[in-house]
Design an enzyme around this catalytic site. Structure first.
Site, mmCIF file in Angstrom:
data_model
loop_
_atom_site.group_PDB
_atom_site.id
_atom_site.type_symbol
_atom_site.label_atom_id
_atom_site.label_comp_id
_atom_site.label_asym_id
_atom_site.label_seq_id
_atom_site.Cartn_x
_atom_site.Cartn_y
_atom_site.Cartn_z
ATOM 1 N N ILE A 133 21.898 2.520 -27.536
ATOM 2 C CA ILE A 133 21.442 3.167 -28.756
ATOM 3 C C ILE A 133 22.228 4.454 -28.951
ATOM 4 C CG2 ILE A 133 19.488 4.219 -29.954
ATOM 5 C CD1 ILE A 133 19.220 1.211 -29.636
ATOM 6 N N LYS A 134 22.834 4.593 -30.129
ATOM 7 C CA LYS A 134 23.617 5.804 -30.415
ATOM 8 C C LYS A 134 22.704 6.897 -30.954
ATOM 9 C CE LYS A 134 27.848 5.577 -32.054
ATOM 10 N NZ LYS A 134 29.034 5.240 -32.896
ATOM 11 N N ILE A 135 22.773 8.054 -30.309
ATOM 12 C CA ILE A 135 21.988 9.219 -30.713
ATOM 13 C C ILE A 135 22.942 10.395 -30.891
ATOM 14 C CG2 ILE A 135 20.214 10.865 -29.982
ATOM 15 C CD1 ILE A 135 18.901 8.614 -28.395
#
Length: 369
Positions: free
Chosen positions: A140-142
């Site tokens: 998941i890109k944060i």
């Protein structure tokens, strides 16, 4: 072996900064994995806007979603398409993930850029996307914003792999590297395993030179011109030097003893902005162990043809620090540039996301006969 395979052998994993349904269905990603040793894929709102917002590749799938889920909001229609693509890419790279025992083989999906400054919303969306994709080789890109750092710790503690995006400065990188460690420490405290948790820190490169070079050109002196095309690479080398120091620290080694894996530095924005530079500049110059380079297709093609593999990340680190000192002395203000780039990056992705939703909305109902 291809030059891209040589790059992987030198310690810099090859990832593709692109995803598209036709590309996946035609076997393009599998071919790169088989022939060039590709081990990962990144996506972002701009990539999805280009893929979904134009052409008819997604019309059939949208129509099916509309028939099965009447009156769903546009955001749900988008997420269904994104999840379908990411699941497909994850399945293609699952053999890589299994062969490398979860050290690589990841596909990244970003939380909505419109919540970049909301920690709780970011945590909730990371968990929602993780459940929706339901693949162990998802990241998941944060965004690495101030609000993103605690979200990264919480997401890692929950056992979710994280790709931290939009990092430009050493200080921001240090903050998220420590956030990764904090998340792992919390997971250990809970008695949970950490040996299969993965993370990368996406450190953007060419956008820095795009800004700094304009300041250099405005100064116009030979001293300033000598720094053209050098500041972003020097900044990245400084980040890698700190990564090596942190990796040797007592705090990190305590986590290694529990099975922790390094948060690899991922070089992003590696396509050159200035045509005067070699197309492979931001690949050739940033090669070293425990790193990733995510390339757009054209940069990957260029490296396959003309790239040079050498352990460049650890070469002339003193020279890199000299470049940064010179940039400061000349008033180029790298700190201001990196702060601006974070703001612009969030805004740019947010605009792409809004444009994407607008394009999908125009397709509703898409062939809903």
């Amino acid at each position: 072996m291809s030059k891209l395979q040589d790059l992987s052998a030198a310690g810099t994993a090859v990832w593709l900064d692109f995803v598209d349904r036709k590309f996946l269905a035609s076997g393009g990603l599998k071919k790169l994995a088989d022939e060039d040793g590709l081990t990962g894929v990144t996506s972002n709102p701009t990539i999805f806007e280009k893929a979904m917002g134009h052409g008819d590749a997604y019309d059939e799938s949208l129509a099916r979603f509309d028939r099965d889920n009447p009156d769903k909001p546009t955001i749900d229609r988008y997420e269904a398409q994104a999840v379908e693509d990411i699941r497909a890419a994850a399945d293609i790279l699952r053999p890589v993930y299994d062969r490398l025992d979860a050290r690589d083989g990841y596909v990244s999906l970003e939380v909505r850029p419109t919540i970049a400054d909301d920690t709780d919303a970011t945590i909730a969306e990371a968990q929602k996307l993780w459940r929706a994709v339901d693949k162990p080789n998802l990241m998941i890109k944060i965004p690495g914003t101030d609000a993103g750092a605690p979200a990264i710790s919480a997401t890692i503690a929950a056992g979710i792999n994280v790709n931290v995006t939009l990092l430009f400065s050493l200080a921001a990188y240090q903050k998220v590297a420590q956030a990764y460690a904090t998340g792992l420490e919390e997971r250990v405290r809970q008695g949970q395993p950490i040996d299969k948790i993965a993370s990368v820190a996406s450190f953007f490169v060419s956008r820095i030179d795009g800004k700094i070079d304009k300041k250099i050109d405005a100064l116009g002196t030979d001293e300033a011109k000598a720094l053209r095309g050098a500041v972003a690479i020097a900044n990245a080398k400084a980040a890698y030097a700190w990564f090596q120091e942190f990796s040797a620290s007592e705090r990190w080694q305590a986590l290694v003893a529990k099975g922790a894996r390094p948060q690899r530095l991922l070089w992003a924005s590696t396509g050159v902005k200035d045509k005067a530079y070699a197309k492979t500049l931001y690949v050739d110059s940033l090669i070293g162990p425990d790193t990733v380079n995510t390339m757009p297709p054209e940069t990957m093609d260029a490296f396959r043809d003309t790239g040079t593999v050498a352990p460049t990340l650890t070469q002339d680190v003193d020279g890199a620090h000299h470049v940064l000192a010179q940039a400061e002395r000349l008033g180029l203000d790298l700190g201001e540039v990196t702060d601006t780039l974070v703001e612009e990056g969030v805004m740019s992705f947010a605009k792409s996301f809004e444009d994407l939703l607008g394009a999908i909305a125009k397709k509703q109902p898409a062939h809903a006969e």
